[in-house]
Scaffold this motif. Structure first.
Motif, PDB file in Angstrom:
ATOM      1  N   LYS A 197      32.851  -8.162 -19.845  1.00  0.00           N
ATOM      2  CA  LYS A 197      34.671  -9.064 -19.871  1.00  0.00           C
ATOM      3  C   LYS A 197      35.005  -8.332 -18.870  1.00  0.00           C
ATOM      4  CE  LYS A 197      35.755  -9.568 -24.200  1.00  0.00           C
ATOM      5  NZ  LYS A 197      35.367 -10.936 -25.201  1.00  0.00           N
ATOM      6  N   GLY A 198      35.136  -7.942 -17.624  1.00  0.00           N
ATOM      7  CA  GLY A 198      36.066  -7.912 -16.175  1.00  0.00           C
ATOM      8  C   GLY A 198      36.354  -6.675 -16.142  1.00  0.00           C
ATOM      9  N   LYS A 199      36.499  -5.438 -17.201  1.00  0.00           N
ATOM     10  CA  LYS A 199      37.189  -4.671 -17.221  1.00  0.00           C
ATOM     11  C   LYS A 199      36.484  -3.408 -15.782  1.00  0.00           C
ATOM     12  CE  LYS A 199      38.905  -6.132 -20.493  1.00  0.00           C
ATOM     13  NZ  LYS A 199      39.985  -6.669 -20.660  1.00  0.00           N
ATOM     14  N   LEU A 200      37.757  -3.194 -15.187  1.00  0.00           N
ATOM     15  CA  LEU A 200      37.664  -1.557 -14.402  1.00  0.00           C
ATOM     16  C   LEU A 200      36.999  -0.309 -14.869  1.00  0.00           C
ATOM     17  CD1 LEU A 200      36.602  -1.346 -11.256  1.00  0.00           C
ATOM     18  CD2 LEU A 200      39.230  -1.993 -10.582  1.00  0.00           C
ATOM     19  N   MET A 201      36.324  -0.094 -14.635  1.00  0.00           N
ATOM     20  CA  MET A 201      36.012   2.157 -14.994  1.00  0.00           C
ATOM     21  C   MET A 201      35.752   2.877 -14.665  1.00  0.00           C
ATOM     22  SD  MET A 201      33.706   0.890 -18.758  1.00  0.00           S
ATOM     23  CE  MET A 201      32.779  -1.312 -17.162  1.00  0.00           C
ATOM     24  N   PHE A 202      36.769   3.727 -14.666  1.00  0.00           N
ATOM     25  CA  PHE A 202      37.027   4.890 -14.007  1.00  0.00           C
ATOM     26  C   PHE A 202      36.329   6.191 -14.149  1.00  0.00           C
ATOM     27  CE2 PHE A 202      39.634   2.214 -11.739  1.00  0.00           C
ATOM     28  CZ  PHE A 202      38.878   1.760 -10.386  1.00  0.00           C
ATOM     29  N   ALA A 203      36.039   7.107 -13.507  1.00  0.00           N
ATOM     30  CA  ALA A 203      35.397   8.847 -14.459  1.00  0.00           C
ATOM     31  C   ALA A 203      35.051   9.567 -13.500  1.00  0.00           C
ATOM     32  CB  ALA A 203      33.905   8.397 -15.832  1.00  0.00           C
ATOM     33  N   SER A 204      35.826  11.198 -14.039  1.00  0.00           N
ATOM     34  CA  SER A 204      36.009  11.848 -13.329  1.00  0.00           C
ATOM     35  C   SER A 204      34.241  12.393 -13.237  1.00  0.00           C
ATOM     36  CB  SER A 204      36.267  13.518 -13.668  1.00  0.00           C
ATOM     37  OG  SER A 204      36.135  13.211 -15.248  1.00  0.00           O
ATOM     38  N   ALA A 284      45.789  -0.263 -10.408  1.00  0.00           N
ATOM     39  CA  ALA A 284      46.908  -0.941 -11.524  1.00  0.00           C
ATOM     40  C   ALA A 284      47.886  -1.810  -9.865  1.00  0.00           C
ATOM     41  CB  ALA A 284      47.472   0.283 -12.144  1.00  0.00           C
ATOM     42  N   LEU A 285      47.789  -1.139  -9.162  1.00  0.00           N
ATOM     43  CA  LEU A 285      49.437  -1.165  -8.063  1.00  0.00           C
ATOM     44  C   LEU A 285      48.204  -2.530  -7.437  1.00  0.00           C
ATOM     45  CD1 LEU A 285      49.931   2.707  -6.676  1.00  0.00           C
ATOM     46  CD2 LEU A 285      51.301   0.798  -7.585  1.00  0.00           C
ATOM     47  N   VAL A 286      46.815  -2.619  -7.318  1.00  0.00           N
ATOM     48  CA  VAL A 286      46.135  -3.425  -6.695  1.00  0.00           C
ATOM     49  C   VAL A 286      46.224  -4.291  -7.487  1.00  0.00           C
ATOM     50  CG1 VAL A 286      44.765  -4.261  -5.347  1.00  0.00           C
ATOM     51  CG2 VAL A 286      45.438  -2.355  -4.882  1.00  0.00           C
ATOM     52  N   TRP A 287      45.683  -4.541  -8.741  1.00  0.00           N
ATOM     53  CA  TRP A 287      45.488  -5.622  -9.724  1.00  0.00           C
ATOM     54  C   TRP A 287      47.485  -6.307  -9.850  1.00  0.00           C
ATOM     55  CZ3 TRP A 287      41.214  -4.332 -13.724  1.00  0.00           C
ATOM     56  CH2 TRP A 287      40.826  -5.803 -13.643  1.00  0.00           C
ATOM     57  N   SER A 288      48.388  -5.869  -9.667  1.00  0.00           N
ATOM     58  CA  SER A 288      49.565  -5.885 -10.110  1.00  0.00           C
ATOM     59  C   SER A 288      50.065  -6.696  -9.190  1.00  0.00           C
ATOM     60  CB  SER A 288      50.701  -4.768 -10.530  1.00  0.00           C
ATOM     61  OG  SER A 288      51.376  -5.450 -10.290  1.00  0.00           O
ATOM     62  N   ALA A 289      49.545  -6.683  -7.780  1.00  0.00           N
ATOM     63  CA  ALA A 289      49.908  -7.408  -6.659  1.00  0.00           C
ATOM     64  C   ALA A 289      49.263  -8.512  -7.134  1.00  0.00           C
ATOM     65  CB  ALA A 289      49.864  -6.555  -5.417  1.00  0.00           C
ATOM     66  N   HIS A 290      48.017  -8.523  -7.181  1.00  0.00           N
ATOM     67  CA  HIS A 290      46.916  -9.493  -6.797  1.00  0.00           C
ATOM     68  C   HIS A 290      46.598 -10.264  -8.206  1.00  0.00           C
ATOM     69  CE1 HIS A 290      47.597 -10.326  -2.682  1.00  0.00           C
ATOM     70  NE2 HIS A 290      47.499  -8.756  -2.835  1.00  0.00           N
ATOM     71  N   PRO A 291      46.790 -10.638  -9.138  1.00  0.00           N
ATOM     72  CA  PRO A 291      46.857 -10.943 -10.893  1.00  0.00           C
ATOM     73  C   PRO A 291      45.515 -11.869 -11.412  1.00  0.00           C
ATOM     74  CG  PRO A 291      48.959 -11.816 -10.365  1.00  0.00           C
ATOM     75  CD  PRO A 291      48.804 -11.043  -9.480  1.00  0.00           C
ATOM     76  N   ASP A 292      45.162 -12.611 -10.013  1.00  0.00           N
ATOM     77  CA  ASP A 292      44.435 -13.220 -10.257  1.00  0.00           C
ATOM     78  C   ASP A 292      42.681 -12.776  -9.234  1.00  0.00           C
ATOM     79  OD1 ASP A 292      46.021 -12.885  -7.518  1.00  0.00           O
ATOM     80  OD2 ASP A 292      44.441 -15.473  -6.962  1.00  0.00           O
ATOM     81  N   TRP A 293      42.587 -11.755  -8.956  1.00  0.00           N
ATOM     82  CA  TRP A 293      41.367 -11.131  -8.614  1.00  0.00           C
ATOM     83  C   TRP A 293      40.870 -10.042  -9.611  1.00  0.00           C
ATOM     84  CZ3 TRP A 293      42.960  -7.624  -3.782  1.00  0.00           C
ATOM     85  CH2 TRP A 293      43.175  -7.855  -2.499  1.00  0.00           C
ATOM     86  N   THR A 294      39.533 -10.044  -9.943  1.00  0.00           N
ATOM     87  CA  THR A 294      38.257  -9.782 -11.164  1.00  0.00           C
ATOM     88  C   THR A 294      38.648  -8.496  -9.933  1.00  0.00           C
ATOM     89  OG1 THR A 294      36.640 -10.301  -9.199  1.00  0.00           O
ATOM     90  CG2 THR A 294      37.158 -12.187 -10.946  1.00  0.00           C
ATOM     91  N   ALA A 295      38.005  -7.909 -11.429  1.00  0.00           N
ATOM     92  CA  ALA A 295      38.108  -6.489 -11.009  1.00  0.00           C
ATOM     93  C   ALA A 295      36.421  -6.096  -9.709  1.00  0.00           C
ATOM     94  CB  ALA A 295      36.842  -6.173 -12.370  1.00  0.00           C
ATOM     95  N   ASN A 296      35.994  -6.830  -9.619  1.00  0.00           N
ATOM     96  CA  ASN A 296      34.592  -6.583  -8.255  1.00  0.00           C
ATOM     97  C   ASN A 296      35.664  -6.920  -7.119  1.00  0.00           C
ATOM     98  OD1 ASN A 296      32.104  -6.553  -9.989  1.00  0.00           O
ATOM     99  ND2 ASN A 296      32.825  -8.602  -9.774  1.00  0.00           N
ATOM    100  N   GLN A 297      36.891  -7.574  -7.263  1.00  0.00           N
ATOM    101  CA  GLN A 297      37.783  -7.826  -6.401  1.00  0.00           C
ATOM    102  C   GLN A 297      38.911  -6.501  -5.578  1.00  0.00           C
ATOM    103  OE1 GLN A 297      39.118 -11.841  -7.059  1.00  0.00           O
ATOM    104  NE2 GLN A 297      38.012 -12.639  -4.952  1.00  0.00           N
ATOM    105  N   VAL A 298      39.147  -6.069  -6.971  1.00  0.00           N
ATOM    106  CA  VAL A 298      39.940  -4.699  -7.053  1.00  0.00           C
ATOM    107  C   VAL A 298      39.548  -3.417  -6.271  1.00  0.00           C
ATOM    108  CG1 VAL A 298      41.677  -3.190  -8.206  1.00  0.00           C
ATOM    109  CG2 VAL A 298      41.999  -6.073  -9.039  1.00  0.00           C
ATOM    110  N   LEU A 299      37.741  -3.503  -7.057  1.00  0.00           N
ATOM    111  CA  LEU A 299      37.435  -2.121  -6.757  1.00  0.00           C
ATOM    112  C   LEU A 299      37.332  -2.478  -5.358  1.00  0.00           C
ATOM    113  CD1 LEU A 299      36.370   0.154  -6.959  1.00  0.00           C
ATOM    114  CD2 LEU A 299      34.188  -1.239  -8.157  1.00  0.00           C
ATOM    115  N   ASN A 300      36.401  -4.305  -4.469  1.00  0.00           N
ATOM    116  CA  ASN A 300      36.204  -4.191  -2.895  1.00  0.00           C
ATOM    117  C   ASN A 300      36.940  -3.505  -2.168  1.00  0.00           C
ATOM    118  OD1 ASN A 300      34.148  -4.449  -1.266  1.00  0.00           O
ATOM    119  ND2 ASN A 300      35.275  -6.375  -0.670  1.00  0.00           N
TER     120      ASN A 300
END
Length: 425
Positions: A197-204, A284-300
């Motif tokens: 569903k396009g979510k980006l997940m982080f865990a400790s 969140a900072l990156v995705w806000s600046a680039h709202p058209d990017w996918t989770a893959n692109q933000v993570l990359n």
């Protein structure tokens, strides 16, 4: 299932032996709020925000000119989030999901989830913590963590149900500063669904490396970005658990957090919990600046710009692809995030977990009703080396620049070969 907290590292002796946080008097100066702290006799006055060393190290004043995380929602799955702390008023979005899944999401039974939320999106009002992405919004969920009373633990939603709920919402990022020692098929399927569903997940990754560096979930699940902790100089913390599921690293030492659920004072904390929150905020900072990017692109983009002193295709089991530096993404208006559908962790997700010898780790024999935790840990030291912050390629640079000196993270010579061979197996 009760989850042990394996993401928080509390070092009260270091700060509180000299400083006893007490009732506070707040004074607001323009947009910035400063906390004047009552201390024991003879102690030097200090405030919580002055302990947030990583904000200047990561050059937030420059990043916030481009992005504050506005328009991005981050789900904080934790001990609950108190929306009424001065720093979180107006920052917490409630009522998203069925009643059972949102059970007591805004009642934090120990203060941990509220700290994570403030680290991500706190406004700093009233002297509270300033979040790395103060323009983002928090969507809270409370699961059954160790320390929750039995009666309430039974009513707390399952992690898998929470993840599915978030997957069906407009939340973009899921932040999970906790861990447990076993995996379940239900959770794995929920994570796969959220990824689809396009979510980006982080865990400790966990804070018990000095005792027994166990594999921790959800960090070790595929499609979840495992986050390790570092200190001010770029050293990986000794307590930060390691393995081939460590993907990124972030500050996690000597940071303020709520002492308990009374929300009257901050203590010196940190750990891979805090590192996870800061990594979520960076996304969140990156995705806000680039709202058209996918989770893959933000993570990359976070992986490509991470500070490291090793080859991009040869990540470390202690620090993964390196230390997060979202500024390097934000300052480049023409940054290429890569293909929208290319998973930057495809190799890790395909190989799966490896043990110390590089052999595949079999799944848990059966779902466990044992505990998981938020990562209490050890001391703040680890393997590292120093380099400069001048190389624009990202091969040797790091997110942190303290004064004229910049710290970069490298693994010591003896351990480095082992780290690389284990990761690349």
């Amino acid at each position: 299932m009760v989850v042990n907290r394996r993401g928080r590292h509390v070092r009260r002796k270091a700060l509180l032996k000299a400083r006893r946080w007490g009732a506070s008097v707040c004074s607001v100066l323009g947009a910035a709020a400063v906390l004047s702290v009552s201390l024991t006799s003879g102690a030097v006055a200090a405030d919580a925000q002055s302990e947030q060393w990583y904000l200047s190290a990561m050059k937030t004043d420059e990043m916030w000119k481009t992005s504050t995380g506005e328009g991005v929602k981050v789900a904080v799955i934790d001990s609950g989030v108190n929306p009424d702390t001065p720093s979180l008023r107006g920052q917490v979005v409630t009522g998203e999901g069925a009643v059972g899944v949102t059970y007591k999401a805004t009642e934090d039974f120990e203060g941990h989830g509220t700290t994570m939320a403030e680290l991500i999106a706190g406004t700093g009002a009233g002297g509270g913590l300033i979040g790395l992405a103060p323009g983002a919004k928090i969507v809270p969920y409370r699961i059954s963590l160790k320390g929750l009373r039995e009666a309430e633990a039974k009513r707390a939603p399952d992690l898998a149900d929470v993840i599915r709920t978030v997957a069906d919402s407009d939340v973009k990022i899921i932040s999970m500063s906790f861990g447990k020692d076993v995996d379940t098929e239900d959770e794995l399927e929920a994570i796969k669904y959220a990824h689809a569903k396009g979510k980006l997940m982080f865990a400790s990754t966990g804070n018990e490396a000095e005792r027994n560096s166990r594999i921790g979930y959800p960090a070790a699940y595929p499609y979840v970005v495992g986050v390790a902790a570092s200190d001010e100089s770029g050293k990986v913390a000794k307590f930060s658990e390691h393995g081939n599921y460590v993907d990124l690293a972030a500050p996690g030492i000597n940071m303020p957090g709520w002492c308990d659920n009374s929300f009257r004072s901050y203590c010196d904390q940190g750990g891979t919990s805090a590192a996870t929150a800061l990594t979520s905020a960076s996304a969140a900072l990156v995705w806000s600046a680039h709202p058209d990017w996918t989770a893959n692109q933000v993570l990359n983009s976070l992986i490509e710009t991470a500070g490291r002193d090793w080859a991009r295709d040869d990540p470390s089991t202690y620090l993964g692809y390196g230390l997060i530096r979202p500024r390097k993404v934000l300052e480049n208006k023409n940054f290429d995030p890569g293909p929208a559908d290319a998973d930057p962790l495809a190799r890790e997700n395909a190989v799966g977990l490896l043990d110390e010898s590089g052999k595949p780790v079999p799944p848990s024999p059966a779902p466990s009703k044992g505990t998981a935790s938020s990562v209490p840990g050890a001391e703040d030291d680890g393997t590292s080396a120093v380099a400069s912050d001048t190389d624009s390629t990202g091969n040797t640079t790091l997110w942190v620049a303290l004064g004229a000196a910049a710290a970069v993270l490298v693994v010591g010579a003896g351990a480095f070969a082992v780290i690389r061979s284990r990761r690349g197996a």
